[in-house]
Design an enzyme around this catalytic site. Structure first.
Site, short mmCIF file in Angstrom:
data_model
loop_
_atom_site.label_atom_id
_atom_site.label_comp_id
_atom_site.label_asym_id
_atom_site.label_seq_id
_atom_site.Cartn_x
_atom_site.Cartn_y
_atom_site.Cartn_z
N ARG A 227 1.25 -1.16 -0.06
CA ARG A 227 0.04 0.26 0.11
C ARG A 227 1.07 0.95 -0.11
NH1 ARG A 227 -5.04 -1.67 4.94
NH2 ARG A 227 -5.01 -3.81 3.33
N HIS B 239 -9.57 -0.21 3.73
CA HIS B 239 -10.04 0.81 4.15
C HIS B 239 -9.54 2.09 4.23
CE1 HIS B 239 -7.30 -0.65 6.73
NE2 HIS B 239 -6.85 0.29 7.95
N ASP C 108 -16.42 -1.86 4.16
CA ASP C 108 -15.15 -1.43 4.25
C ASP C 108 -14.84 -0.79 2.21
OD1 ASP C 108 -14.24 -3.16 3.95
OD2 ASP C 108 -12.14 -2.72 4.53
N ASP D 201 -12.94 -2.61 0.32
CA ASP D 201 -12.70 -3.55 0.04
C ASP D 201 -14.58 -4.52 0.25
OD1 ASP D 201 -11.47 -4.02 1.76
OD2 ASP D 201 -10.34 -5.07 0.97
N ARG E 98 -14.25 -5.65 5.99
CA ARG E 98 -14.47 -5.46 7.14
C ARG E 98 -16.28 -5.24 7.13
NH1 ARG E 98 -9.69 -1.67 10.33
NH2 ARG E 98 -8.13 -2.91 8.67
N THR F 221 -2.01 -10.36 13.90
CA THR F 221 -2.32 -9.49 12.73
C THR F 221 -1.92 -10.13 11.57
OG1 THR F 221 -2.87 -8.36 14.63
CG2 THR F 221 -3.63 -7.30 12.46
N GLU G 96 -10.44 -10.83 13.78
CA GLU G 96 -8.94 -9.82 14.60
C GLU G 96 -10.55 -8.70 15.27
OE1 GLU G 96 -7.37 -9.57 11.46
OE2 GLU G 96 -9.11 -7.80 10.33
N SER H 165 -10.13 -6.21 15.12
CA SER H 165 -10.49 -4.73 13.45
C SER H 165 -10.69 -4.28 12.52
CB SER H 165 -8.64 -4.59 13.07
OG SER H 165 -8.58 -5.57 12.57
N LYS I 86 -11.86 -12.53 5.20
CA LYS I 86 -12.76 -11.91 5.82
C LYS I 86 -13.17 -11.40 4.95
CE LYS I 86 -9.82 -7.56 6.61
NZ LYS I 86 -8.65 -7.31 8.17
#
Length: 542
Positions: free
Chosen positions: A22, A114, A279, A281, A284, A346, A365, A367, A378
């Protein structure tokens, strides 16, 4: 077809984080930057030659241009078939599912999750392996090593069809492009995991009982297909369902800070019974009820405790997992069910290893990520549907489900404090905390503490990772975790996780911040944050 071999020089900042590479859009637009990383993946995964490859992204700025580059480089590197979500769109869980469904050798996901989008925002790219899971730590290490050595990349100069032209297209004598609907396969998967007729009856029993915020991100079309077309809900239950390249200027992260307006809708007298958000993509989730946001840690534990009412999990839960910073609420439920609970670093790739081995069927998780073994990522939509299924099955409210859970298992009060620091400040704080782990036990702020640095050995691959966060345990059931986040593109984010366990026969109706205030003060003292950084007020409380 002409294949060009283009000379290049390495970039020093292409080490993938917990979910790929990223950087800012501006960085990805620099000549050769994207190409170098793509070629490093192809060089590190020779099995892609002659195989199928999935490509899709979250639709943010630079998504189409990056997809076109990827297609041309895939052709040049010998891929036999490229499966592309129409207009280069695929949510992250949908892409993972498509990799598995199509027997592809892997997939490129164009997403910064996100993180903010737009020309001045962020972009990202990650590679998911056969089966749909995230690349392992060993593979990302190889990709990074290759990126530091690369001297050339390959690109086919060929005309491309419109990226929204669904169907089969020949790109070269040895490669074809199949453009597919990005939504239907994943919606079919959701229908196979849940009792849609029961959820539909619950949804339609009271107008306005459910609200979903897609945050102008990729999940909008998926939510419309599932909640409106298949479950019979009204269009009015969808907010911000039209995807935008810049997420309409917002921060597409479903949490009470970045989705404050959505949470505020549940503070009114006529609030819906349930709210869900996802979020950038689509991986989340945030769960909201009247006057309450459900902690992701509680959400995971409650899904585990009520898994038998979810058809995709009923009767087959053999193990669960959580990331290390996530509260131990899941551990308590797993112990009661007599199943193992794994604690991992994580990063979803650590869950994927356990999922592939059949050792777990549910994981999550703190987050805002939760999922099952239906995919190797996820899945925000799955988590929202899980809550709809539980409320429909038990005919109760969000508050009632939470209180029943705490009455049985006790409560783990939990919060995360984020501190935006410079990279130098972040390193200084972690170096200071290392001194506590060297001692093992210490007395601080009136507490007797044990301290350690979390490391993990994958039980499947045997690969070990170290320095995954520093933990302080109190003698009264409290826990503080310190960790530098790996999802940002600038500076450092120090995340401090506070957790206090309260037994089922104690007072679990207390105010969260009041319960955790002593741990908050202890954390600041332990990290020496005021002296090292000059600021102790968190930039976000989640």
């Amino acid at each position: 077809m002409t294949i060009k071999v283009i000379e290049t020089t390495p970039f020093s900042d292409q080490k993938p984080g917990t979910a790929g590479l990223r950087e800012s859009v501006a960085r990805f637009r620099e000549p050769h930057y994207l190409n170098n990383f793509i070629q490093s993946v192809f060089d590190s995964v020779p099995d892609l030659a002659g195989a199928r490859l999935v490509i899709g992204g979250d639709g943010r700025h630079f998504n189409r241009e990056a997809a076109q580059t990827l297609i041309r480089m895939a052709v040049a590197n010998g891929v036999s078939e490229i499966i592309l979500g129409a207009d280069a769109i695929l949510s992250t869980p949908a892409a993972a599912h498509l990799v598995a469904l199509e027997g592809a050798a892997g997939g490129f996901l164009l997403t910064a999750s996100h993180n903010p989008g737009g020309p001045d925002g962020d972009f990202g790219i990650k590679f998911n392996v056969r089966g749909g899971g995230q690349a392992s730590a060993e593979l990302t290490d190889r990709i990074h090593a290759r990126s530091l050595q690369i001297r050339e990349y390959r690109e086919a100069h060929i005309p491309l069809p419109r990226l929204d032209d669904i169907g089969l297209h020949s790109l070269s004598e040895g490669c074809r492009l199949r453009i597919v609907d990005p939504v239907n396969a994943h919606a079919d998967l959701m229908e196979s995991q849940f009792d849609f007729p029961a959820i539909a009856r619950w949804l339609q029993a009271r107008p306005g009982r459910f609200l979903f915020d897609a945050m102008h991100a990729v999940t909008g079309p998926y939510a419309r297909e599932v909640f409106v077309r298949r479950l019979g809900g009204d269009d009015s239950l969808l907010l911000n369902a039209s995807p935008r390249e810049d997420f309409a200027g917002g921060h597409p992260d479903p949490n009470p800070v970045d989705a404050a307006d959505f949470v505020a809708r549940f503070a009114t007298a006529d609030a819906p019974d349930l709210g869900g958000a996802s979020d950038g993509d689509g991986d989340r989730n945030m769960i909201v009820g009247p006057g309450r946001m459900v902690s992701p840690c509680d959400s995971l534990a409650i899904i585990c405790a009520n898994h038998d009412c979810i058809p995709g999990l009923a009767g087959r839960l053999k193990g669960v997992a959580r990331s290390m910073p996530t509260s131990r609420a899941l551990d308590t439920v797993a112990q009661a069910l007599g199943i193992p609970c794994h604690e991992t670093p994580t990063g979803w790739r650590f869950f994927a290893s356990l999922l592939d081995a059949g050792q777990i069927q549910l994981c999550g998780e703190e987050s805002f990520g939760t999922s099952s073994d239906h995919v190797r990522e996820k899945d925000g939509l799955w988590a929202v549907l899980a809550w709809m299924q539980m409320l429909a099955s038990h005919n109760c409210s969000v508050d009632e489900l939470l209180e029943r859970h705490w009455q049985r298992f006790g409560r783990h009060y939990f919060v995360r404090h984020d501190h935006a620091l410079s990279s130098e400040q972040g390193d200084a704080v972690m170096a200071h905390l290392d001194q506590h782990t060297d001692r093992g036990r210490l007395t601080l702020g009136g507490y007797e503490l044990s301290a350690d640095s979390f490391s993990y050995t994958d039980p499947i691959s045997g690969h070990t990772v170290t320095r995954q966060g520093i933990r302080l345990h109190t003698d009264t059931g409290g826990r503080i975790v310190f960790r530098l986040s790996g999802t940002g593109t600038q500076g450092a984010t120090l995340r401090i996780y506070l957790e206090q366990a309260v037994a089922a026969d104690a007072d679990w109706r207390q105010d969260r911040d009041g319960v955790l205030e002593p741990l908050s003060r202890l954390a600041l003292e332990a990290a020496n944050l005021r002296k090292l950084c000059g600021e102790t007020t968190p930039t976000a409380v989640i």
